[in-house]
Motif scaffolding. Sequence first.
Motif, PDB file in Angstrom:
ATOM      1  N   GLY A 230       0.844  -1.299   0.024  1.00  0.00           N
ATOM      2  CA  GLY A 230      -0.067   0.060  -0.004  1.00  0.00           C
ATOM      3  C   GLY A 230       0.697   1.250  -0.032  1.00  0.00           C
ATOM      4  O   GLY A 230       0.516   2.500  -0.533  1.00  0.00           O
ATOM      5  N   SER A 231       1.973   1.180   0.720  1.00  0.00           N
ATOM      6  CA  SER A 231       2.831   2.267   0.601  1.00  0.00           C
ATOM      7  C   SER A 231       3.767   2.851  -0.794  1.00  0.00           C
ATOM      8  O   SER A 231       4.155   3.825  -0.853  1.00  0.00           O
ATOM      9  N   CYS A 232       3.239   1.883  -1.514  1.00  0.00           N
ATOM     10  CA  CYS A 232       3.960   2.138  -2.945  1.00  0.00           C
ATOM     11  C   CYS A 232       2.912   2.968  -3.775  1.00  0.00           C
ATOM     12  O   CYS A 232       3.266   3.459  -4.913  1.00  0.00           O
ATOM     13  N   ALA A 233       1.826   3.387  -3.084  1.00  0.00           N
ATOM     14  CA  ALA A 233       0.795   4.455  -4.127  1.00  0.00           C
ATOM     15  C   ALA A 233       1.460   5.935  -4.046  1.00  0.00           C
ATOM     16  O   ALA A 233       1.855   6.247  -3.042  1.00  0.00           O
ATOM     17  N   HIS A 234       1.370   6.579  -4.999  1.00  0.00           N
ATOM     18  CA  HIS A 234       1.692   8.022  -4.752  1.00  0.00           C
ATOM     19  C   HIS A 234       0.572   8.800  -4.340  1.00  0.00           C
ATOM     20  O   HIS A 234       1.008   9.900  -3.767  1.00  0.00           O
ATOM     21  N   LEU A 235      -0.603   8.283  -4.561  1.00  0.00           N
ATOM     22  CA  LEU A 235      -1.678   9.042  -3.983  1.00  0.00           C
ATOM     23  C   LEU A 235      -2.723   8.344  -3.460  1.00  0.00           C
ATOM     24  O   LEU A 235      -3.333   7.290  -4.075  1.00  0.00           O
ATOM     25  N   VAL A 236      -3.135   8.280  -2.403  1.00  0.00           N
ATOM     26  CA  VAL A 236      -4.276   7.414  -1.722  1.00  0.00           C
ATOM     27  C   VAL A 236      -5.443   8.230  -1.347  1.00  0.00           C
ATOM     28  O   VAL A 236      -5.521   9.312  -0.900  1.00  0.00           O
ATOM     29  N   MET A 237      -6.795   7.716  -1.962  1.00  0.00           N
ATOM     30  CA  MET A 237      -7.831   8.354  -1.390  1.00  0.00           C
ATOM     31  C   MET A 237      -8.812   7.555  -0.841  1.00  0.00           C
ATOM     32  O   MET A 237      -8.827   6.273  -1.071  1.00  0.00           O
ATOM     33  N   VAL A 238      -9.175   7.779   0.357  1.00  0.00           N
ATOM     34  CA  VAL A 238      -9.960   6.829   1.290  1.00  0.00           C
ATOM     35  C   VAL A 238     -11.456   7.471   1.292  1.00  0.00           C
ATOM     36  O   VAL A 238     -11.656   8.733   1.173  1.00  0.00           O
ATOM     37  N   ASN A 239     -12.515   6.849   1.710  1.00  0.00           N
ATOM     38  CA  ASN A 239     -13.815   7.204   1.543  1.00  0.00           C
ATOM     39  C   ASN A 239     -14.393   7.403   2.736  1.00  0.00           C
ATOM     40  O   ASN A 239     -15.564   7.938   3.007  1.00  0.00           O
ATOM     41  N   SER A 240     -13.874   7.316   4.125  1.00  0.00           N
ATOM     42  CA  SER A 240     -14.310   7.606   5.245  1.00  0.00           C
ATOM     43  C   SER A 240     -13.326   7.720   6.390  1.00  0.00           C
ATOM     44  O   SER A 240     -12.190   7.483   6.420  1.00  0.00           O
ATOM     45  N   SER A 241     -13.874   8.330   7.498  1.00  0.00           N
ATOM     46  CA  SER A 241     -12.846   8.395   8.795  1.00  0.00           C
ATOM     47  C   SER A 241     -12.322   7.233   9.217  1.00  0.00           C
ATOM     48  O   SER A 241     -11.245   7.010   9.763  1.00  0.00           O
ATOM     49  N   TRP A 242     -13.083   6.040   9.210  1.00  0.00           N
ATOM     50  CA  TRP A 242     -12.810   4.849   9.767  1.00  0.00           C
ATOM     51  C   TRP A 242     -11.782   4.118   8.760  1.00  0.00           C
ATOM     52  O   TRP A 242     -10.712   3.971   9.354  1.00  0.00           O
TER      53      TRP A 242
END
Length: 475
Positions: A230-242
């Motif tokens: 997962g740390s290989c991503a240049h940009l991470v978008m997540v959908n919630s606080s959790w």
Amino acid sequence: MIQNYEKAHFNVMANGFLIWALITAISASILKFALRIITRRRNRKRAVGFFHPYTNDGGGGERVLWCAVKAIQEESPDLGCVVYTGDHDASPQSLTARALDRFGVNLLYPPEVVHLYQRKWIEETTYPHFTMIGQSLGSVYLSWEALCKFTPLYYFDTSGHAFTYPLARIFGCKVMCYTHYPTISLDMISRVRERSSMYNNDALIARSIWLSRCKIFYYTIFSWMYGFVGSCAHLVMVNSSWTQSHIDNLWRISHRTKRVYPPCDTSGLQVLPLERPAIAPTIISVAQFRPEKAHALQLEAFSVALGKLDADMPRPKLQFVGSCRNKSDEERLQNLKNRATELNVDGDVEFFENVMYRDLVRLLAGAVSGIHSMTDEHFGISVVEYMAAGAIPIAHNSAGPKLDIVLEEDGRQTGFLARSVEEYADAILKIIRMPETERLKMAAAARKRAGRFSEQRFYQDFKASIRPILCHGSK
């Protein structure tokens, strides 16, 4: 003696030759692999490749896919959009029509399609045991097929296949992702440690101390691997606080992680009248027929509520609306129908499979309440849709609904949270017994709250997140 010496000498020579041949073959394979990667890196196309093997699942993830494609088309018209899909009947025209008919998303132009023929390697039925690691490694093989067929400048994962990120980087892609939920979470490890039986922890394992310890070890190793890829991503978008909390703990790249609430059709649903037909009140359940959605709990709660219903109260209906991804989902739907018959509520329950978007809107327009029962639901698009449509939500008291969605608006309650069958049944009865004026006030507050999760807000936050990556990648 001489014969034995010659025989031993021959064996040594033969073994040496075999080892040399093996080393040569491995070296040739590695060289071939390296040359192929170098060639693909040089021939990267100026496009965004969306890795979404199931473009017919009908869930919130597919809505995010089409909204993401549209956002890229609006933000960078010069960039091509390519969808990697395992659905062999998918075409640019059919996917464009599906985005509009099923989700109301009008793409600016049809995306290109790259068909994948090794999707079986990410299907859960392929791995009866060690499903997580099997599907994760299988996704690497599937992404290898995808990237060899078409290598884009930007690789965008919208299905949660984090193990593909290192490979995409090897191919020279800028890696972006929209993560709906972590493949593994600290909550999952805690449940195994506490020996709680759930859809992701078999009862046999939960009853055994030794098997539970083995699974904890397996989960611990997997979580370390998941954190690395997962740390290989240049940009991470997540959908919630959790989801953000778990991803921050696992991937440890909070500086490259942005919270972007998923696109919910609040504008289209908010025009529906808050008043509902005076006939039998309808409770709607919108979710894919997957095990974690816990449809059986809803059915049990509905049965309990009917048993406690006052004699002078109108008898409610329960409508299940969802899609089936595969044969397992179809069997699950049939089991649900059988269970309704066993509980003697089949006359009060209706099932709608793979409905069109316009039909979903019609069903939402007639519902006084919407029910959702997944534990640790990462966000809960359907919960927001209930609220926008004027249906009071009853959601599980955890994760997205608890932390982000079913919160007070202007000091007024917007819905109900529950955990057990009894709590869900009580919430159903409260809504049915609620005076119309009180129901309208709560529905209005819920609708206002839902406005925070609109498609317009998604497009705004999504474009702001990808802009630095697109600008940097174009240099």
